[in-house]
Scaffold this active site. Structure first.
Site, PDB file in Angstrom:
ATOM      1  N   GLY A 176     -35.927 -78.717  52.456  1.00 15.73           N
ATOM      2  CA  GLY A 176     -37.081 -78.554  53.321  1.00 15.73           C
ATOM      3  C   GLY A 176     -37.095 -79.577  54.429  1.00 15.73           C
ATOM      4  O   GLY A 176     -36.879 -80.771  54.192  1.00 15.73           O
ATOM      5  N   ALA A 177     -37.344 -79.105  55.654  1.00 19.03           N
ATOM      6  CA  ALA A 177     -37.385 -79.990  56.818  1.00 19.03           C
ATOM      7  C   ALA A 177     -38.744 -79.928  57.486  1.00 19.03           C
ATOM      8  O   ALA A 177     -38.860 -79.961  58.709  1.00 19.03           O
ATOM      9  CB  ALA A 177     -36.277 -79.619  57.812  1.00 19.03           C
ATOM     10  N   GLY A 178     -39.783 -79.847  56.646  1.00 20.81           N
ATOM     11  CA  GLY A 178     -41.139 -79.874  57.158  1.00 20.81           C
ATOM     12  C   GLY A 178     -41.745 -81.255  57.006  1.00 20.81           C
ATOM     13  O   GLY A 178     -41.033 -82.261  56.954  1.00 20.81           O
ATOM     14  N   ALA A 203     -31.655 -72.852  51.335  1.00 23.62           N
ATOM     15  CA  ALA A 203     -31.039 -72.854  50.008  1.00 23.62           C
ATOM     16  C   ALA A 203     -31.177 -71.468  49.383  1.00 23.62           C
ATOM     17  O   ALA A 203     -32.235 -70.842  49.459  1.00 23.62           O
ATOM     18  CB  ALA A 203     -31.703 -73.901  49.123  1.00 23.62           C
ATOM     19  N   CYS A 262     -55.133 -72.525  50.723  1.00 22.89           N
ATOM     20  CA  CYS A 262     -55.255 -73.355  51.924  1.00 22.89           C
ATOM     21  C   CYS A 262     -56.262 -72.683  52.857  1.00 22.89           C
ATOM     22  O   CYS A 262     -55.905 -71.818  53.653  1.00 22.89           O
ATOM     23  CB  CYS A 262     -53.885 -73.484  52.602  1.00 22.89           C
ATOM     24  N   GLY A 294     -52.043 -83.066  54.224  1.00 20.74           N
ATOM     25  CA  GLY A 294     -50.977 -83.940  54.701  1.00 20.74           C
ATOM     26  C   GLY A 294     -51.049 -85.326  54.105  1.00 20.74           C
ATOM     27  O   GLY A 294     -50.023 -85.939  53.784  1.00 20.74           O
ATOM     28  N   CYS A 340     -58.897 -84.331  55.366  1.00 18.44           N
ATOM     29  CA  CYS A 340     -58.593 -83.221  56.255  1.00 18.44           C
ATOM     30  C   CYS A 340     -59.391 -83.335  57.545  1.00 18.44           C
ATOM     31  O   CYS A 340     -60.604 -83.568  57.509  1.00 18.44           O
ATOM     32  CB  CYS A 340     -58.915 -81.893  55.568  1.00 18.44           C
ATOM     33  N   LYS A 357     -57.836 -85.038  66.071  1.00 15.56           N
ATOM     34  CA  LYS A 357     -56.742 -84.166  65.639  1.00 15.56           C
ATOM     35  C   LYS A 357     -55.725 -83.974  66.757  1.00 15.56           C
ATOM     36  O   LYS A 357     -54.519 -83.954  66.506  1.00 15.56           O
ATOM     37  CB  LYS A 357     -57.278 -82.819  65.168  1.00 15.56           C
TER      38      LYS A 357
END
Length: 429
Positions: A8-10, A78, A160, A321, A354, A389
């Protein structure tokens, strides 16, 4: 020397790679396997869907930035994890051996669970990924030429809810700017038992606060809702009571709709025997590692977290996050400790923080810890949240481009909200 592979590249995967390199030095090879070449700051997707951002504003090719830190990048997803053999296979036919595997894949979007949802084979839009948000922007532009009813929300099993609220408020603000709001009836549909539940059991008076915001914007809502089916131009929604029994069915016409789907684990991860729960999310202990495979860790949306409470219609718990950063730091410190021959006993703090944009204002939620009872429960509305934000987007993109391992959520968001002060007095006043 330990060979470390990050799936994962997030947000989670990139943060993990940088922090691993910073703490472990260059003696340990690190490989990041991503699904495509670009990093995307997912919280910006709702802005893209109404034309307030372009994709290039918050995405970039990651290979060159990881290379500067001597981190190999593989832009192919993957396809198989051989957990017994400590190997990952990718879509381009290669295989990568590992001593430690970090699963940071994010979710698979389960549009198939509600017929007619999704923009590929269905009739609704999504802001879960940047390509989806780009498709939503294209659909929204067509909608603006012939406006009518809008349906926005989150289906049963979603975990979410913040982006659904954000998008509803952002669309409202955008339509007011365009002098089109009077032509667009809006309905918010959610599996939550009440407005402002957020998958967190509410945060302070989030119910009253969010209901007030919806009323001011003339947004109708249906809670305890199951989306039965979506057809071209209409959504069939079944409303339920507090015991989960159907109380009525609504046929909601729309000319534009955005419904967040339920999440599942990505296929390559979900197929590993003994690694995941039935939904395909990675089961972990308090140290972020798999009980079945001690050299596999996981962070982010792919992690199995039980619901905060039972609800009449299924809702999942969000992974914000700030929580993801804590998970990543826990993993890195445990791997570092293990490599040094020390006890790997670090534990993350699963706190929910958040910043939700509402177009021309915003709302900040703080739940420390995420699961009640809490030491801190705090909710505030103000234009400063919108500004914060926007600013945070820039800070985080800077972190991803420059390879800094500092905890941006903790340094920036916690400071902006005065969380250290909240922690000290425990009441948020």
């Amino acid at each position: 020397m330990a060979n470390i592979v990050v799936l994962g590249a997030g947000l989670a995967g990139m943060s993990a790679a940088y922090e691993l390199r910073d703490r472990l030095g260059k003696s340990h090879p690190i490989t990041v396997i991503g699904d495509g070449e670009r990093f995307s700051f997912t919280p910006s997707n709702p802005w893209l869907a109404v034309g307030w951002r372009q994709a290039d504003d918050f995405t970039f090719a990651v290979g060159q930035y990881l290379a500067r830190k001597d981190i190999e990048f593989v832009p192919h997803r993957a396809t198989r994890i051989d957990a017994a053999g400590n190997r990952v296979e990718t879509a381009d036919g290669r295989a990568f051996d590992y001593d430690y595997l970090l699963v940071c894949t994010g979710p698979r979007l389960a549009f198939e669970e509600v017929p007619g949802t999704g923009s590929v084979s269905g009739h609704t839009q999504s802001v879960c990924t940047t390509p989806h948000a780009q498709a939503a922007w294209e659909a929204y532009q067509a909608f603006l030429k012939d406006p009518g009813p809008i349906v926005i929300g989150a289906v049963q099993g979603a975990s979410c809810f913040g982006p659904a609220y954000e998008f509803a408020m952002i669309v409202d603000a955008d339509l007011r700017k365009r002098k089109l709001r009077d032509k667009v009836p809006m309905t918010f549909v959610t599996s939550e038992p009440y407005i402002g539940h957020m998958g967190l059991g509410g945060v302070g008076d989030s119910k009253g606060l969010m209901e007030s915001e919806m009323r001011q914007r003339h947004i109708q809502w249906i809670t305890n809702a199951k989306v039965k089916e979506v057809r071209a131009g209409e959504a069939l929604v079944v409303e339920h009571d507090g015991q989960g029994q159907p109380t009525g069915e609504h046929t909601l016409p729309f000319k534009f709709s955005m419904l967040l789907p339920a999440f599942k684990g990505v296929d390559a991860v979900a197929q590993v025997e003994g690694l995941c729960n039935p939904r395909g999310f990675v089961v972990i202990d308090k140290h972020q590692r798999s009980p079945r495979y001690p050299n596999i860790f996981a962070a982010g949306v792919c992690v199995a977290i039980p619901p905060v409470e039972a609800t009449p219609i299924p809702t999942g718990a969000p992974k914000t996050g700030f929580m993801i950063e804590s998970m990543v730091t826990t993993i890195v410190r445990n791997i570092q400790a293990e490599l040094q021959g020390k006890p790997a006993d670090f534990e993350g703090t699963w706190n929910a923080v958040c910043l939700a944009d509402m177009g021309d204002t915003g709302v900040a939620f703080v739940a420390l810890p995420q699961i009640p009872p809490r030491n801190v429960t705090w909710t505030k509305v103000g234009k400063w949240v919108h500004v914060a934000k926007v600013s945070f987007e820039k800070y985080f993109l800077y972190k991803m481009r420059h390879g800094t391992s500092e905890p941006i959520y903790e340094k920036y968001v916690m400071k902006a909200l005065g969380i250290e002060r909240l922690k000290s007095n425990g009441n948020g006043k």
